[in-house]
Design an enzyme around this catalytic site. Structure first.
Site, PDB file in Angstrom:
ATOM      1  N   ASP A 181       0.810  -1.218   0.044  1.00  0.00           N
ATOM      2  CA  ASP A 181       0.044  -0.009  -0.026  1.00  0.00           C
ATOM      3  C   ASP A 181       0.991   1.277  -0.142  1.00  0.00           C
ATOM      4  O   ASP A 181       2.025   1.247   0.162  1.00  0.00           O
ATOM      5  CB  ASP A 181      -0.958  -0.010   1.252  1.00  0.00           C
ATOM      6  CG  ASP A 181      -0.253  -0.150   2.547  1.00  0.00           C
ATOM      7  OD1 ASP A 181       0.881  -0.616   2.590  1.00  0.00           O
ATOM      8  OD2 ASP A 181      -0.652   0.670   3.420  1.00  0.00           O
ATOM      9  N   GLU A 248       0.333  -1.305   5.885  1.00  0.00           N
ATOM     10  CA  GLU A 248       1.353  -0.716   6.481  1.00  0.00           C
ATOM     11  C   GLU A 248       1.190   0.767   7.154  1.00  0.00           C
ATOM     12  O   GLU A 248       1.545   1.176   7.963  1.00  0.00           O
ATOM     13  CB  GLU A 248       2.786  -0.925   6.001  1.00  0.00           C
ATOM     14  CG  GLU A 248       3.803  -0.639   6.671  1.00  0.00           C
ATOM     15  CD  GLU A 248       4.325   0.978   6.942  1.00  0.00           C
ATOM     16  OE1 GLU A 248       5.061   1.386   7.766  1.00  0.00           O
ATOM     17  OE2 GLU A 248       4.065   1.441   6.010  1.00  0.00           O
TER      18      GLU A 248
END
Length: 590
Positions: A181, A248
């Site tokens: 991400d 994350e």
């Protein structure tokens, strides 16, 4: 002639016998003081003053660290059949054809937006997670050999776990990590980008776009390495596991956490020889090149400060509203930060000791304070004064506080019944949540009393609620202890393996490109934030946050902001780093 000679010599008076002069106590003391003062000036003080103000910053030929405070392992090249493969791949990575292939891999990954927002709901309920599906489809298309050869398990739908079994099951596997991400792009800043943020545009030097550095460059470099090793028929002796979370940037609760739990359940505690996740790279410091793998992470805590008071019409206000009282608390908080010291054994201290030991252009005053500070507390405080002039280093060394969010009031003519602030703390590696929580009760007690507030801090009553105007409540909705510090001593084989691989990668890449290579030094470092490894502490004692980026060319300089990019040369070197590390680990005693 004899008489002339005699006349030049001192003569005693006629009729008297010459006697030696007597030494009084006073004259003896004066002589000794004069002797020692002369010795001090000529042989101790003067040379140091000359060196500090006029001489070179280090002795000719470079500084020689007498205490061996930052020993360096030799460059470590893969041996045997792995050595031959490594030499061939090093040459391959320097070819234009492979560079174009690597650039296309990263550019394609950047073109798939995988944004993470802080308010995203559970997977399966929040549609914003669905962007991970197209990213998985891209990886399947870009790396077909991996997907036909390795076992892939999807954890919580979008967590990716690849397993490549080695031929020797008695060896602990290595675990390589990254995250899929990226932070969102602010729509108001799109026109400020040199190239569209999800274009993956390559301008001949750099790949542009969100995630090109953080952290798709790391994830794609790992996959590029594995794909290339498979294409060259490499079969590992030591198993290799890849773990890629997908949230994350929101702390990893739905990605990294379930992945870590899956790995712990399957492999067990302390099952991995080493873990590598995203992190720092290498950069020039005082004339030397230093790679700083993160061996620790600071803790983190959000502290919520709430004030509850009676409401009413704003035309008849009390002396202080809840917002006014909260403002006083925050001003007092900022006026009383946590004391910060440079402590021996911490990652920041170790980094500075390596710079003092190996960088040629360290100012003499700083070098002397750092070297003598190994044993002298007074000299360590001198080093601290110099180092902490750099606010970033001071922040890395100590527990920080930042009032980031405030809220209160609903209407201009209504007294606010509640005012709230959220303070983020990053906890020093030599501190703890216990130390943080102990800071607050005494900090606000006198203000709470003066405002006639009851006071509760972390569920403990500090001032009771009898006959009070309102309530002050301090709590911690989120808290994380500092990470265990990875060992770097002489017996720490994984750190030696990593260090040797870094030094070899740095030299080999420049040799393959026909460039003259400077020597790179490896220094234990620390992350300024937290990575997905915060869920992986039970899986290995040897966790490193490192991606071998060249930080001096923008590698980590533009993450989370406009014009994030990654130099193609730096990206190719990351691929070589993972190749070197894997081939070295395959035959190492870990």
């Amino acid at each position: 002639m004899a008489n002339d000679t005699k006349a030049l010599l001192p003569q005693a008076a006629e009729g008297r016998v010459s006697k030696p002069a007597k030494w009084t106590t006073k004259s003896r003391v004066f002589f000794l003081l004069k002797f020692y003062w002369t010795f001090y000036v000529l042989f101790w003080l003067l040379p140091r003053l000359i060196c500090e103000h006029f001489g070179p910053s280090s002795p000719p030929g470079g500084y020689v660290d007498p205490d061996g405070a930052c020993p360096q392992v030799d460059a470590l090249e893969p041996a045997g059949a792995n050595g031959e493969l490594w030499a061939n791949l090093s040459a391959l990575y320097a070819e234009d054809s492979y560079e174009k292939r690597a650039i296309s891999w990263l550019s394609g990954a950047v073109r798939v937006p995988t944004e993470t927002y802080d308010d995203m709901g559970p997977v399966g309920e929040d549609e914003r997670w669905d962007t991970r599906g197209p990213f998985h489809e891209y990886l399947l298309e870009a790396f077909p050999t991996i997907h036909s050869s390795l076992k892939l398990t999807k954890v919580n739908t979008y967590g990716l776990l690849y397993e490549w079994p080695g031929t020797d099951s008695t060896l602990k596997p290595i675990l390589l990590m990254g995250h899929q991400d990226v932070v969102p792009v602010n729509p108001d800043t799109v026109d400020q980008w040199a190239h569209p943020p999800y274009s993956g545009y390559f301008d001949g030097e750099s790949i542009w776009g969100r995630g090109s550095s953080d952290d798709k460059s790391g994830l794609i470099a790992i996959l590029a390495t594995i794909e290339t090793l498979l294409e060259h028929k490499f079969q590992p002796t030591r198993s290799i596991v890849l773990s890629f979370g997908f949230d994350e940037e929101a702390g990893g609760p739905q990605g990294a956490k379930p992945l870590a739990e899956f790995l712990l359940d399957k492999y067990g505690k302390d099952a991995f020889a080493l873990i590598i996740d995203e992190g720092a790279g290498y950069v020039e410091q005082f004339g030397g090149i230093f790679a700083t793998p993160g061996i620790g992470e600071k803790g983190s805590a959000n502290v919520k400060i709430e004030i509850h008071t009676p409401g009413g019409h704003s035309s008849i206000p009390p002396k202080h509203t809840s917002i006014g009282m909260l403002s006083s608390l925050l001003v007092h908080l900022e006026a009383n930060p946590f004391p910060v010291h440079l402590s021996r054994g911490t990652p920041v201290y170790q980094t500075l000791q390596c710079v003092a030991a190996h960088a040629p252009d360290v100012p003499p005053k700083l070098r002397r304070a750092l070297v003598k500070g190994r044993k002298s507390d007074r000299q360590l405080r001198k080093a601290e004064e110099i180092v902490f002039e750099n606010n970033a280093l001071k922040a890395l060394a100590g527990t920080t506080q930042a009032a980031d969010i405030v809220a209160g009031g609903v209407k201009s003519n209504a007294l606010p019944e509640q005012a709230t602030a959220l303070v983020n703390h990053r906890i020093a590696t030599d501190s703890s949540l216990k130390d943080l929580r102990a800071h607050y009760p005494g900090l606000f007690k006198h203000l709470a009393s003066s405002f006639n507030l009851s006071y509760t801090a972390f569920d403990a009553t500090i001032l009771d609620s009898k006959a009070t105007f309102g309530d002050l409540i301090v709590s911690s909705p989120y808290a994380l202890e500092p990470a265990p510090v990875t060992p770097t001593d002489a017996d720490a084989k994984p750190y030696a393996l990593l260090s040797g691989s870094i030094r070899t990668t740095y030299a080999k890449r420049r040799e393959a490109k026909g460039l003259e290579a400077e020597k790179v030094f490896v220094a234990p470092g620390i992350m300024s934030g937290n990575t997905d490894t915060k869920y992986y502490w039970d899986l290995s004692k040897h966790i490193f946050r490192y991606n071998h980026h060249n930080q001096g060319t923008g590698g980590l300089g533009r993450i989370h902001t406009v014009n994030e990019s990654m130099e193609s040369e730096s990206f190719l070197e990351v691929i070589l780093f993972f190749t070197t590390l894997i081939l070295n680990a395959d035959s190492a005693d870990l």
